[in-house]
Each structure stands twice: as structure tokens, then as C-alpha cells.
Motif scaffolding. Structure first.
Motif, mmCIF file in Angstrom:
data_model
loop_
_atom_site.group_PDB
_atom_site.id
_atom_site.type_symbol
_atom_site.label_atom_id
_atom_site.label_comp_id
_atom_site.label_asym_id
_atom_site.label_seq_id
_atom_site.Cartn_x
_atom_site.Cartn_y
_atom_site.Cartn_z
ATOM 1 N N SER A 185 -5.665 8.838 -7.568
ATOM 2 C CA SER A 185 -4.529 7.952 -7.840
ATOM 3 C C SER A 185 -3.843 8.207 -6.187
ATOM 4 O O SER A 185 -4.206 9.197 -5.465
ATOM 5 C CB SER A 185 -3.548 8.891 -8.923
ATOM 6 O OG SER A 185 -2.543 7.978 -8.910
ATOM 7 N N GLY A 186 -3.165 7.044 -6.049
ATOM 8 C CA GLY A 186 -2.440 7.177 -4.438
ATOM 9 C C GLY A 186 -3.646 6.850 -3.571
ATOM 10 O O GLY A 186 -3.340 7.014 -2.194
ATOM 11 N N ALA A 187 -4.628 6.297 -3.976
ATOM 12 C CA ALA A 187 -5.504 6.148 -2.888
ATOM 13 C C ALA A 187 -5.812 4.419 -2.491
ATOM 14 O O ALA A 187 -5.319 3.882 -3.177
ATOM 15 C CB ALA A 187 -7.253 6.432 -3.534
ATOM 16 N N SER A 188 -6.474 4.537 -1.509
ATOM 17 C CA SER A 188 -6.639 3.079 -0.878
ATOM 18 C C SER A 188 -8.233 2.976 -0.908
ATOM 19 O O SER A 188 -8.930 3.659 0.019
ATOM 20 C CB SER A 188 -6.041 2.814 0.360
ATOM 21 O OG SER A 188 -4.587 2.911 0.306
ATOM 22 N N LEU A 189 -8.776 2.110 -1.632
ATOM 23 C CA LEU A 189 -10.272 1.738 -1.527
ATOM 24 C C LEU A 189 -10.472 0.586 -0.712
ATOM 25 O O LEU A 189 -10.121 -0.584 -1.002
ATOM 26 C CB LEU A 189 -10.765 1.681 -2.948
ATOM 27 C CG LEU A 189 -12.482 1.200 -3.048
ATOM 28 C CD1 LEU A 189 -13.092 2.501 -2.210
ATOM 29 C CD2 LEU A 189 -12.663 1.196 -4.431
ATOM 30 N N LEU A 190 -11.246 0.604 0.418
ATOM 31 C CA LEU A 190 -11.713 -0.486 1.331
ATOM 32 C C LEU A 190 -12.700 -1.059 0.465
ATOM 33 O O LEU A 190 -13.800 -0.679 0.299
ATOM 34 C CB LEU A 190 -12.127 0.001 2.796
ATOM 35 C CG LEU A 190 -10.904 0.881 3.410
ATOM 36 C CD1 LEU A 190 -11.639 1.342 4.746
ATOM 37 C CD2 LEU A 190 -9.821 -0.042 3.938
ATOM 38 N N VAL A 191 -12.538 -2.605 0.473
ATOM 39 C CA VAL A 191 -13.564 -3.446 0.194
ATOM 40 C C VAL A 191 -13.581 -4.409 1.073
ATOM 41 O O VAL A 191 -13.090 -5.750 0.814
ATOM 42 C CB VAL A 191 -13.155 -3.867 -1.496
ATOM 43 C CG1 VAL A 191 -14.393 -4.710 -2.017
ATOM 44 C CG2 VAL A 191 -12.754 -2.890 -2.305
ATOM 45 N N HIS A 192 -14.448 -4.334 2.055
ATOM 46 C CA HIS A 192 -14.208 -5.166 3.205
ATOM 47 C C HIS A 192 -15.679 -5.295 3.997
ATOM 48 O O HIS A 192 -15.775 -5.860 5.027
ATOM 49 C CB HIS A 192 -13.373 -4.817 4.340
ATOM 50 C CG HIS A 192 -13.475 -3.362 4.790
ATOM 51 N ND1 HIS A 192 -14.560 -2.668 4.476
ATOM 52 C CD2 HIS A 192 -12.882 -2.748 5.730
ATOM 53 C CE1 HIS A 192 -14.465 -1.350 5.208
ATOM 54 N NE2 HIS A 192 -13.162 -1.478 5.840
ATOM 55 N N GLY A 193 -16.759 -4.734 3.318
ATOM 56 C CA GLY A 193 -18.259 -5.017 3.870
ATOM 57 C C GLY A 193 -18.462 -4.171 4.916
ATOM 58 O O GLY A 193 -19.188 -4.786 5.879
ATOM 59 N N GLY A 194 -17.800 -3.008 5.266
ATOM 60 C CA GLY A 194 -17.919 -2.546 6.531
ATOM 61 C C GLY A 194 -16.670 -2.813 7.446
ATOM 62 O O GLY A 194 -16.658 -2.135 8.810
ATOM 63 N N GLU B 254 0.906 -1.213 -0.176
ATOM 64 C CA GLU B 254 -0.058 -0.053 0.078
ATOM 65 C C GLU B 254 1.028 1.299 -0.065
ATOM 66 O O GLU B 254 0.638 2.139 -0.773
ATOM 67 C CB GLU B 254 -0.939 -0.058 1.235
ATOM 68 C CG GLU B 254 -2.087 0.903 1.171
ATOM 69 C CD GLU B 254 -3.092 0.683 2.575
ATOM 70 O OE1 GLU B 254 -3.800 1.637 2.443
ATOM 71 O OE2 GLU B 254 -3.097 -0.243 2.944
ATOM 72 N N ASN B 255 2.119 1.240 0.719
ATOM 73 C CA ASN B 255 2.895 2.303 0.752
ATOM 74 C C ASN B 255 3.589 2.444 -0.558
ATOM 75 O O ASN B 255 3.587 3.548 -1.056
ATOM 76 C CB ASN B 255 3.874 2.117 1.727
ATOM 77 C CG ASN B 255 4.732 3.454 2.017
ATOM 78 O OD1 ASN B 255 5.735 3.455 1.462
ATOM 79 N ND2 ASN B 255 4.298 4.377 2.825
ATOM 80 N N LEU B 256 3.981 1.483 -1.105
ATOM 81 C CA LEU B 256 4.508 1.456 -2.574
ATOM 82 C C LEU B 256 3.760 2.084 -3.617
ATOM 83 O O LEU B 256 4.239 2.806 -4.321
ATOM 84 C CB LEU B 256 4.799 0.072 -2.899
ATOM 85 C CG LEU B 256 5.494 -0.140 -4.228
ATOM 86 C CD1 LEU B 256 6.797 0.505 -4.272
ATOM 87 C CD2 LEU B 256 5.565 -1.575 -4.548
ATOM 88 N N ALA B 257 2.434 1.541 -3.264
ATOM 89 C CA ALA B 257 1.441 2.168 -4.537
ATOM 90 C C ALA B 257 1.433 3.618 -4.334
ATOM 91 O O ALA B 257 1.477 4.520 -5.131
ATOM 92 C CB ALA B 257 0.070 1.698 -4.118
ATOM 93 N N ARG B 258 1.379 4.471 -3.041
ATOM 94 C CA ARG B 258 1.358 5.842 -3.014
ATOM 95 C C ARG B 258 2.527 6.448 -3.385
ATOM 96 O O ARG B 258 2.451 7.584 -4.160
ATOM 97 C CB ARG B 258 1.378 6.159 -1.559
ATOM 98 C CG ARG B 258 -0.121 5.476 -0.812
ATOM 99 C CD ARG B 258 -0.385 6.237 0.488
ATOM 100 N NE ARG B 258 -1.378 5.577 1.417
ATOM 101 C CZ ARG B 258 -1.278 4.845 2.388
ATOM 102 N NH1 ARG B 258 -0.110 4.591 2.863
ATOM 103 N NH2 ARG B 258 -2.594 4.280 2.784
ATOM 104 N N SER B 259 3.764 5.855 -3.208
ATOM 105 C CA SER B 259 5.088 6.386 -3.797
ATOM 106 C C SER B 259 4.943 6.297 -5.235
ATOM 107 O O SER B 259 5.206 7.368 -5.896
ATOM 108 C CB SER B 259 6.080 5.458 -3.374
ATOM 109 O OG SER B 259 6.424 5.884 -1.699
ATOM 110 N N MET B 260 4.619 5.165 -5.900
ATOM 111 C CA MET B 260 4.586 5.099 -7.297
ATOM 112 C C MET B 260 3.507 6.226 -7.938
ATOM 113 O O MET B 260 3.857 6.818 -9.043
ATOM 114 C CB MET B 260 3.853 3.536 -7.825
ATOM 115 C CG MET B 260 4.971 2.800 -7.664
ATOM 116 S SD MET B 260 4.051 1.026 -8.194
ATOM 117 C CE MET B 260 5.518 0.038 -8.318
#
Length: 246
Positions: free
Chosen positions: A221-230, A148-154
């Protein structure tokens, strides 16, 4: 969220979550290539398979050299056995880190020139394990936190040509669910801990991946989308003794 004609590569896309992601992109009109060490047991409609071990850097580079175009990369390959830290040799933990963190970096670098030309998108498949203690999957959780951190830096380094985002995925019902949650009764019990009352389906993750790769997410971009049903129902709620109607 149509992706007609776009070329999408999904790593580890032959079963479970990966197969759901690949099928969702195919349904959106994309040309989908899934790569894994073994072919799918059940062929996926409108999806091409290519053999590849994402931990083999030379093979990964050659794979992308031979592709004429890539618009979207989904780094889905990953996983780990359930083992407490002291019950597994350090070398086994290193392999978990290689598959879940180093391989997505290797694949992303190999695909970068394609994605840059296409002004494309990368979707990392993360996990809620990366944001909380993960006993029995500590190396996996650490890798997903790093991913997740790598994705933000990318997302910062490769902007504006390439968008990079992460899906933070919770528990998913797949053909291997019994290995983690037990029989039908165990899966039902685990499902009750999720606010939405069920585990995700692979298609739920696939739909979210298609959204992040589509023009509908052009400014994300640089986002983290929660897909966890709450998420997970807080344990303290079951211990509360006051009148819940007050």
C-alpha cells in the motif's frame, strides 16, 4: 490472483488501457463495472457499462450510492491532447487537471464507505509523465504527479481498511497510438527507445492492476509500481564515443 465475486469499478474503462484493465479483472473472475461518458464501441465480454461523467461530483456520488458493493476501484479515466502550454487557453489546462487529478479524488471519496466495509483496494493509473518533464502535456504531467502523491496520502489516511497504490504507466499500444506516435514506422521507432523493445499492451497494465488488487499484494500500500518496459533508454548512451567493448 483470483478475484472471484469481487466487484470492481473501472473509470474510463471502455477503450484502450481501461478496456484492457476491465478485461483482465473479468478474466480473474471479478464482476466488473466500467463507467464513462460513452459506451464502448465494441462490448467487453463479462463487463457491465454504466454512463457517468467522473467530473460531475453529484452524479458520481449518486452512482456509488446505487451500487450495493465495491471491492476494488480503478481510477483510470484521464488523458489530454498534445498541446504546448502557450498554445492552449488556461481554462483548457484546468480541464485537464480536473479530469486527471480532481476526478480521481472525487470518485475515491464517493467509493470510500464501500471500500472501507470491504477492506478493499484502490488502483490509481498514473503515468511516467508525472515523474519527468512533459512538454506538450505539462498539465497532464502535473496532474499525474499529484495523483501519485494523493495515493500515498490516501494509503496512510485510509489504512488499514483500504489499500491504495499507483501504476506508473509508460507508453501503451492502443487504437489511438497513431495520434501520439504516428504511423507504423513511427510506432516502431518509438518502441526502440524502450529497453524491452515494444510498447505495453493494455493487458500488461491490466495484469499489474489485478496483482495490486489481489491478495497477493495484501501487504502493498502506498506504492508506485512502474509498468514501463524498463523506462527510457538514456540519450547519452547514443552519444558515447568510447569503445563500448572495453
Amino acid at each position: 490472483m483470483e478475484l472471484n465475486g469481487r466487484v470492481v469499478v473501472v473509470t474510463g474503462g471502455t477503450r484502450g488501457v481501461g478496456a484492457g484493465i476491465a478485461s483482465s479483472f473479468a478474466a480473474a473472475g471479478a464482476e466488473v463495472v466500467v463507467c464513462a461518458r460513452r459506451p464502448p464501441e465494441v462490448p467487453l465480454p463479462k463487463v457491465e457499462f454504466a454512463p457517468l461523467d467522473v467530473r460531475d461530483a453529484d452524479a458520481v456520488r449518486q452512482f456509488f450510492v446505487e451500487l450495493p458493493r465495491v471491492d476494488v476501484l480503478v481510477n483510470n479515466a484521464g488523458g489530454a491532447p498534445y498541446r504546448m502550454l502557450a498554445d492552449m487557453e488556461p481554462e483548457r489546462h484546468v480541464r485537464v487537471l480536473e479530469l486527471n487529478l480532481l476526478a480521481p479524488l472525487t470518485v475515491s471519496l464517493a467509493a470510500y464507505e464501500h471500500l472501507k466495509r470491504a477492506r478493499g483496494s484502490i488502483v490509481m493509473i498514473g503515468s511516467v509523465s508525472g515523474g519527468r518533464p512533459s512538454p506538450g502535456a505539462a498539465a497532464y504531467g502535473a496532474a499525474k504527479a499529484g495523483l501519485e502523491n494523493l495515493a500515498r496520502s490516501m494509503a496512510v489516511e485510509w489504512a488499514p481498511e483500504v489499500r491504495v497504490n499507483t501504476l506508473v504507466v509508460g507508453m501503451v499500444a492502443t487504437e489511438r497510438s497513431h495520434l501520439y506516435y504516428g504511423d507504423e514506422e513511427g510506432i516502431a521507432a518509438v518502441s526502440r527507445t524502450v529497453p524491452l523493445g515494444r510498447l505495453a499492451e493494455p493487458s500488461d497494465v491490466g495484469a499489474a492492476a489485478v496483482f495490486l488488487a489481489s491478495d497477493a499484494a495484501a501487504y502493498i500500500s502506498g506504492a508506485s509500481l512502474l509498468v514501463h518496459g524498463g523506462g527510457e533508454r538514456p540519450a547519452f548512451l547514443d552519444a558515447v564515443t568510447v569503445n563500448k567493448e572495453t
